[in-house]
Structures are given as C-alpha cells and as structure tokens.
Design a protein around this motif. Structure first.
Motif, short mmCIF file in Angstrom:
data_model
loop_
_atom_site.label_atom_id
_atom_site.label_comp_id
_atom_site.label_asym_id
_atom_site.label_seq_id
_atom_site.Cartn_x
_atom_site.Cartn_y
_atom_site.Cartn_z
N ASN A 1 0.83 -1.23 0.00
CA ASN A 1 0.00 0.00 0.00
C ASN A 1 0.85 1.27 0.00
O ASN A 1 0.48 2.28 0.60
N LEU A 2 1.97 1.25 -0.72
CA LEU A 2 2.83 2.42 -0.79
C LEU A 2 2.37 3.29 -1.95
O LEU A 2 2.48 2.89 -3.12
N ILE A 3 1.87 4.48 -1.65
CA ILE A 3 1.36 5.38 -2.68
C ILE A 3 2.53 6.11 -3.32
O ILE A 3 3.18 6.94 -2.70
N LEU A 4 2.80 5.78 -4.57
CA LEU A 4 3.90 6.41 -5.31
C LEU A 4 3.40 7.52 -6.23
O LEU A 4 4.13 8.47 -6.51
N SER A 5 2.18 7.39 -6.72
CA SER A 5 1.66 8.39 -7.67
C SER A 5 0.21 8.71 -7.34
O SER A 5 -0.71 8.21 -7.98
N PRO A 6 0.00 9.55 -6.32
CA PRO A 6 -1.37 9.86 -5.89
C PRO A 6 -2.22 10.50 -6.99
O PRO A 6 -3.44 10.46 -6.92
N GLU A 7 -1.57 11.09 -7.99
CA GLU A 7 -2.30 11.76 -9.06
C GLU A 7 -2.73 10.81 -10.17
O GLU A 7 -3.45 11.20 -11.10
N ALA A 8 -2.31 9.55 -10.12
CA ALA A 8 -2.62 8.60 -11.19
C ALA A 8 -4.11 8.30 -11.24
O ALA A 8 -4.77 8.18 -10.21
N VAL A 9 -4.64 8.20 -12.46
CA VAL A 9 -6.03 7.79 -12.67
C VAL A 9 -6.05 6.63 -13.65
O VAL A 9 -5.07 6.39 -14.37
N THR A 10 -7.16 5.92 -13.70
CA THR A 10 -7.18 4.66 -14.45
C THR A 10 -7.46 4.82 -15.94
O THR A 10 -7.34 3.85 -16.68
N ASP A 11 -7.83 6.01 -16.39
CA ASP A 11 -8.31 6.13 -17.77
C ASP A 11 -7.79 7.37 -18.49
O ASP A 11 -8.47 7.91 -19.37
N ASP A 12 -6.57 7.83 -18.15
CA ASP A 12 -6.06 9.05 -18.78
C ASP A 12 -5.09 8.77 -19.92
O ASP A 12 -4.56 9.70 -20.53
N GLY A 13 -4.82 7.49 -20.22
CA GLY A 13 -3.92 7.15 -21.32
C GLY A 13 -2.46 7.45 -21.04
O GLY A 13 -1.66 7.52 -21.97
N LEU A 14 -2.09 7.59 -19.76
CA LEU A 14 -0.72 7.96 -19.40
C LEU A 14 -0.19 7.07 -18.28
O LEU A 14 -0.94 6.64 -17.40
N PHE A 15 1.14 6.84 -18.31
CA PHE A 15 1.84 6.26 -17.18
C PHE A 15 2.35 7.39 -16.28
O PHE A 15 2.64 8.49 -16.76
N ASN A 16 2.48 7.09 -15.01
CA ASN A 16 3.20 7.95 -14.08
C ASN A 16 4.49 7.24 -13.71
O ASN A 16 4.46 6.19 -13.06
N VAL A 17 5.61 7.78 -14.17
CA VAL A 17 6.91 7.18 -13.90
C VAL A 17 7.48 7.82 -12.63
O VAL A 17 7.52 9.04 -12.50
N VAL A 18 7.88 6.96 -11.69
CA VAL A 18 8.33 7.42 -10.38
C VAL A 18 9.71 6.83 -10.12
O VAL A 18 9.94 5.64 -10.35
N TYR A 19 10.64 7.67 -9.63
CA TYR A 19 11.95 7.12 -9.29
C TYR A 19 12.54 7.81 -8.08
O TYR A 19 12.20 8.95 -7.75
N VAL A 20 13.40 7.06 -7.38
CA VAL A 20 14.14 7.55 -6.23
C VAL A 20 15.61 7.36 -6.55
O VAL A 20 16.05 6.24 -6.82
N ASP A 21 16.39 8.45 -6.56
CA ASP A 21 17.80 8.30 -6.91
C ASP A 21 18.66 8.11 -5.66
O ASP A 21 18.17 8.16 -4.52
N GLU A 22 19.93 7.86 -5.90
CA GLU A 22 20.84 7.49 -4.82
C GLU A 22 20.95 8.57 -3.74
O GLU A 22 21.13 8.28 -2.56
N THR A 23 20.83 9.84 -4.15
CA THR A 23 20.95 10.94 -3.18
C THR A 23 19.80 10.96 -2.18
O THR A 23 19.88 11.62 -1.14
N GLN A 24 18.70 10.26 -2.49
CA GLN A 24 17.52 10.25 -1.62
C GLN A 24 17.47 9.04 -0.69
O GLN A 24 16.47 8.84 0.01
N ARG A 25 18.51 8.23 -0.66
CA ARG A 25 18.48 6.97 0.09
C ARG A 25 18.09 7.19 1.56
O ARG A 25 17.17 6.55 2.07
N SER A 26 18.80 8.04 2.25
CA SER A 26 18.55 8.22 3.68
C SER A 26 17.16 8.79 3.94
O SER A 26 16.47 8.39 4.89
N ASP A 27 16.72 9.73 3.10
CA ASP A 27 15.39 10.31 3.25
C ASP A 27 14.30 9.27 2.99
O ASP A 27 13.27 9.25 3.68
#
Length: 302
Positions: free
Chosen positions: A211-237
């Motif tokens: 249940n980890l929400i990565l893309s709260p703005e995603a909807v099921t019928d907009d024809g788009l992907f929401n690409v989400v990433y966490v880079d190395e500088t964000q590890r501790s956060d």
C-alpha cells in the motif's frame, strides 16, 4: 434478473471465504450467480459471455489473473465489467477504484445497484521475445528485491493482512539501506532520462506493494503512465520515510516523477517486477505503452 459469474480465490486474505456463503449473499440481493474457483482451472473463460458482470472475490493477483484473460479478447467481443470483493493482503486495485476493503461482503453486494462503469487502461510491456501487461505497475530496484525477500522471510508471527503489510515495510526499510543503485536510461515520449536509482516504477495506479502510494495523481483512464523514481541521493530520506510509515505516522515523500504515454527503458537491475510477479529483466530494452479502455470495473458512484 442480472447474471453474475463469481470467480473466487478460496485462499485469499485472512479467512477462508466459503463458496456457499458468497453465492447466498449474491442471490439474496436478486442476482443469478454461477460460481467458479480460480484455483481449479480456467473453465470460467467459456462461460463468461453468459454473464452480465464478473465478480472477482480475491486479492490483486486474482484480479490480474481474470484480467489477463479479458485483455486477450477481441475488441468486438462483449466487454464484461468486473467488480471486486476485496479479500487480499494489499488490495491496491480496490483502493484505486474506490472499493473499500474494510467493508463487509454484504455491504459491497448491496451497493452493486448503485455503481458506475469505470474505464481502465492497462500497461503493455514488450521486447523482441515477449509481451506482457500490467494493471498496477512494473519496475526495477527495491520492489523486485522486496518481492524476492518476502518469499523466504519468516512469517510465523504474521496473523493477518495488517501484520503482513507491516512486515513488508520492515523488510523494505532494510533493503533500502543497502540496495545497489541501478543505472537506467529512459526515453519517455520525446524526452531522455538517465542516472542511477534505488527505485524505478512505471505506475498505472496510485500504489504498489504494501500500500505504498507512489503516484497519488494517477487515474485509471487518462492514457498515461506515471513514472516514479528515487535516486541514490535520496536513500537516507527514503529510508526515514519508510521508518515513519512503520511508526504509524501520516507522511509523504517527494518522489521524482513524470508522465508519459510510451516508454523505452534500459536498466541494469538484476530483477524486475510486473505487478506482484518477480521476473528476470527483459534481454533487450523494454517498450512500454498504454493500451486505453481495455477493461471496465463497476465502482461506487461516489
């Protein structure tokens, strides 16, 4: 009288939901009902055209199994809407569709007369050798590691779905602290993204995994992907964020994100996942595209 086809996973969730109980609840609300266990083959596929709608009683994996067959159907064939009786651990798809997994089965069934049809796009992922699809998300990095680890972790103290979700977050927290940052290259429509990431997810709905929400703005019928990433500088956060979630705090995380209709991805990750399935990475670059309005779900009007 509307005809329902009940597709049931008897082993999903915290309890063994009895076939006779589900049929009785559905029939007492005025529906005709034919039952199939998804554990006992695919005979239901030959009967689904006789139904007005399909009822999937199970978790996200059960919904995906049913959807896998419906996705194969010719566009001219009858489109069978799906409704969910959520009985899984995470129930990410139910959450995305506004179906409350804490309600009793009877409450869901009573509300079927007040539902609307919600269009649902699917993600298609392919290369020269194979083609697959996803409903929730596909990606690289810590989530494939989590799926792999959860297959062997000690679950002797897990008594219910809530315990299992908490355990998954604990395991994820440990993975984040030591995970290797993976090199990636993405062509997203007409833009290029590259770098090293701990997490790279192509989201079709808001949440994946525990249940980890990565893309709260995603909807099921907009024809788009929401690409989400966490880079190395964000590890501790990112690790601190998961720890706060474990402690019950209502917190959010500043994921890096963008939208795209079509993606080409090359990532050096040892594994990837497609929904809740762990797979070896594709031998060549992966091509991902949105296939619009493939499925329809019956969801609450509100």
């Amino acid at each position: 009288m509307e005809q329902a086809i009940l597709l049931h996973n008897p082993g999903a969730g915290d309890e063994d939901h009895l076939k006779s109980d589900l049929i009785a609840l559905i029939e007492q609300e005025g529906y005709a009902c034919v039952y199939f266990s998804v554990k006992n083959g695919d005979q239901w596929i030959h009967q689904i055209d006789q139904a007005d709608f399909a009822v999937v009683a199970g978790g996200d994996g059960t919904v995906r199994g049913v959807a896998k067959e419906l996705v194969k159907r010719n566009s001219l064939e009858k489109k069978i809407p799906i409704t969910i009786l959520p009985m899984g651990t995470a129930n990410n798809l139910s959450i995305a569709l506004g179906i409350d997994s804490t309600k009793k089965n009877l409450d869901h069934i009573k509300n079927w007369k007040n539902t609307k049809r919600q269009r649902f796009d699917v993600g298609v992922i392919k290369n020269a050798d194979s083609t697959d699809f996803f409903l929730e998300g596909a990606g690289y990095g810590v989530f494939p590691h989590l799926i792999q680890k959860m297959e062997s972790v000690d679950k002797s103290k897990v008594e219910n779905a809530k315990d299992e979700l908490k355990l998954a977050l604990e395991v994820l927290h440990e993975i984040i602290k030591t995970a290797k940052a993976e090199k990636y290259w993405i062509k997203a429509d007409d833009k290029i993204y590259e770098g090293k990431c701990l997490l790279l997810e192509v989201m079709n709905i808001q949440s994946v995994g525990p249940n980890l929400i990565l893309s709260p703005e995603a909807v099921t019928d907009d024809g788009l992907f929401n690409v989400v990433y966490v880079d190395e500088t964000q590890r501790s956060d990112f690790a601190a964020f998961i720890k706060k979630r474990l402690n019950g705090e209502e917190v959010t995380f500043d994921y890096k994100t963008f939208e795209a209709k079509q993606l080409t991805i090359d990532c050096e990750s040892t594994y990837m996942h497609i929904d809740d399935e762990l797979v070896l990475p594709l031998k060549n670059v992966a091509i991902l595209e949105v296939r619009e309005n493939v499925l329809e779900f019956l969801v609450p009007q509100s």
